[in-house]
Design an enzyme around this catalytic site. Structure first.
Site, short mmCIF file in Angstrom:
data_model
loop_
_atom_site.label_atom_id
_atom_site.label_comp_id
_atom_site.label_asym_id
_atom_site.label_seq_id
_atom_site.Cartn_x
_atom_site.Cartn_y
_atom_site.Cartn_z
CG HIS A 144 5.47 -3.69 3.06
ND1 HIS A 144 6.25 -2.19 2.61
CD2 HIS A 144 4.36 -3.62 2.45
CE1 HIS A 144 5.38 -1.53 1.93
NE2 HIS A 144 4.15 -2.33 1.75
C1 UD1 Z 1 -0.86 -3.97 1.52
C2 UD1 Z 1 -0.83 -3.24 0.32
C3 UD1 Z 1 0.29 -2.24 0.00
C4 UD1 Z 1 0.64 -1.54 1.18
C5 UD1 Z 1 0.82 -2.53 2.58
C6 UD1 Z 1 1.05 -1.43 3.74
C7 UD1 Z 1 -2.20 -4.77 -1.13
C8 UD1 Z 1 -2.12 -5.28 -2.35
N1 UD1 Z 1 -1.15 -4.36 -0.71
O1 UD1 Z 1 -0.01 -4.70 1.65
O2 UD1 Z 1 0.30 -1.89 -1.16
O3 UD1 Z 1 1.92 -0.89 0.89
O4 UD1 Z 1 -0.45 -3.06 2.73
O5 UD1 Z 1 1.01 -2.27 4.82
O6 UD1 Z 1 -3.32 -4.13 -0.80
N2 UD1 Z 1 -1.08 -8.57 8.49
C9 UD1 Z 1 -1.09 -8.86 9.83
N3 UD1 Z 1 -2.03 -7.57 10.46
C10 UD1 Z 1 -2.78 -6.74 10.01
C11 UD1 Z 1 -2.52 -6.74 8.47
C12 UD1 Z 1 -2.00 -7.78 7.74
O7 UD1 Z 1 -0.62 -9.39 10.58
O8 UD1 Z 1 -3.27 -6.04 10.23
C13 UD1 Z 1 -0.18 -9.69 8.06
C14 UD1 Z 1 -0.87 -10.88 7.63
O9 UD1 Z 1 -0.28 -12.08 7.73
C15 UD1 Z 1 -1.22 -10.76 6.03
C16 UD1 Z 1 -0.01 -9.99 5.77
O10 UD1 Z 1 0.27 -8.97 6.90
O11 UD1 Z 1 -1.41 -11.92 5.36
C17 UD1 Z 1 -0.09 -9.05 4.49
O12 UD1 Z 1 -1.26 -8.44 4.52
P1 UD1 Z 1 -2.22 -7.55 3.02
O13 UD1 Z 1 -3.08 -6.67 3.63
O14 UD1 Z 1 -2.56 -8.81 2.55
O15 UD1 Z 1 -1.07 -6.82 2.38
P2 UD1 Z 1 0.31 -6.01 3.21
O16 UD1 Z 1 1.51 -6.91 2.59
O17 UD1 Z 1 0.13 -5.38 4.27
#
Ligand code: UD1
Length: 371
Positions: free
Chosen positions: A205
């Site tokens: 991821h």
């Molecule tokens: C975040 C953390 C990362 C951790 C990861 C675990 C930061 C910088 N990164 O990354 O360290 O390893 O979480 O998952 O804080 N999304 C959904 N549903 C959700 C959450 C996210 O669909 O409940 C999708 C959205 O499209 C979003 C993307 O995932 O834009 C990324 O989510 P985000 O919280 O920005 O970062 P992660 O890649 O999950």
């Protein structure tokens, strides 16, 4: 003492669970749990609260997704009035996600004492958003709780005095120790028609791995070769699922007969499936630690790790992102039995007890807000 714990994203939840449980065992500590809402899907958030028996958050800020700046700023804007209102003696943050940094900034601006759990981990790679979050959070924290000895050296190099650094072990492993038997009793491999010790588990991821179509293509090519040798199970993070589709790689994935993509798993299911795997390929930080305790070979698909003890003591190998190198390492891991591994110091299931015992000896100054 009033302690406000802040969590936001999936890897925070298994870290906060044993800390909140321990804090709540003391009547002289008022514990308040705040969820920023950085992760909001059931599979990314809610299920962890149920399975790990974490009390419902006292506040959920519902911040959601966005650019890093938007997300961090939204968490800050929502936290400031809450902290002012709650007037805590201590703010406690875990890990390295954007919510961790945002809470640390607000606590510091309001002059509220700050404790950081899992301090001092360094990949020395500023391309990783988490590295920036770690460095900045540690620069602001008053009390720094570390998981491995090298972390204290990193912090000393950054000018942090020993009297604020506490080597306590790993709270994520507290949660693993507490739930391992239950997870193993779920017979997870059989539920996916897999045989214990005869499948690979993949998670990916990191933006550096999945946001570039070329990189993602290369990693999937490696997985393609591996699945010809051994079945592969891949619980897919929402970001990765989207990137596979955007890069036009869905058909490539669908064509791999021995690869199974599933939605993100809950904590117990994932622990159960990880414990039974022949090997794990991942870019996660936490999984490097969990496989170390489970004794499952872990190939880390990154050029570095902020968790070196998983390599020196555990089963982790940093193999990078070159497809040939990944395939070679995977084949070797499948053919050969596990090399020796040992439990890192203080990864014994009691880190949260040590943290709370230390918190109880602290005498953080009462809040002085600028407001
Ligand atoms: C975040 C953390 C990362 C951790 C990861 C675990 C930061 C910088 N990164 O990354 O360290 O390893 O979480 O998952 O804080 N999304 C959904 N549903 C959700 C959450 C996210 O669909 O409940 C999708 C959205 O499209 C979003 C993307 O995932 O834009 C990324 O989510 P985000 O919280 O920005 O970062 P992660 O890649 O999950």
């Amino acid at each position: 003492m009033k302690v406000v714990c802040v969590v936001g994203a999936r890897p925070n939840f298994m870290k906060i669970a044993p800390i909140v449980a321990e804090l709540r065992g003391f009547q002289d500590i008022e514990t308040i749990l705040v969820h920023t809402g950085q992760h909001y899907d059931n599979a990314m958030s809610e299920i962890f609260f149920q399975e790990l028996d974490i009390q419902k958050p006292d506040f959920n800020l519902g911040v959601g997704s966005g650019t890093h700046t938007e997300q961090t700023a939204q968490v800050m804007l929502a936290l400031e009035p809450l902290f002012v209102n709650l007037c805590p003696d201590l703010i406690l943050v875990v890990g390295d996600v954007n919510s961790t940094l945002a809470a640390a900034l607000v606590a510091t601006k309001l002059r509220i004492p700050l404790a950081h759990i899992e301090a001092g981990l360094r990949s020395y790679d500023r391309e990783m958003p988490e590295e920036v979050n770690r460095v900045l959070t540690d620069a602001m924290a008053d009390y720094l709780f570390t998981t491995e000895p090298e972390a204290a050296q990193n912090l000393r190099r950054e000018g942090i005095n020993d009297d604020r650094i506490f080597f306590v072990g790993n709270v994520m492993i507290d949660t693993l120790v507490r739930h391992r038997k239950q997870a193993e009793s779920l017979n997870m491999p059989a539920r996916f028609n897999l045989t214990t010790d005869n499948y690979a588990l993949v998670t990916l991821h990191r933006p550096s791995n999945v946001d570039s179509p070329t990189m993602l293509h290369g990693l999937l090519a490696a997985i393609n070769t591996i699945q010809l040798r051994i079945p592969v199970l891949f619980p897919v993070h929402p970001r990765t699922r989207r990137r596979i589709a955007e890069a036009g790689l869905q058909q490539t994935v669908d064509a791999m007969a021995n690869l199974r993509l599933v939605d993100p798993l809950g904590y117990l299911d994932f622990l159960g499936i990880m414990a039974g795997a022949r090997l794990v390929l991942t870019d996660s930080g936490g999984i490097q630690e969990e496989t170390t305790i489970l004794g499952v070979p872990c190939l880390t698909l990154r050029e570095n790790t902020e968790r070196p003890v998983t390599v020196t003591a555990g089963t982790n190998q940093i193999v990078g992102t070159n497809p040939e190198r990944i395939v070679a390492a995977a084949m070797q891991a499948i053919e050969t039995r596990i090399h020796e591994f040992r439990q890192p110091e203080l990864w014994d299931g009691h880190a949260a007890e040590r943290i709370v015992a230390i918190i109880r000896t602290l005498n953080p100054k009462r809040v002085r807000t600028h407001i």
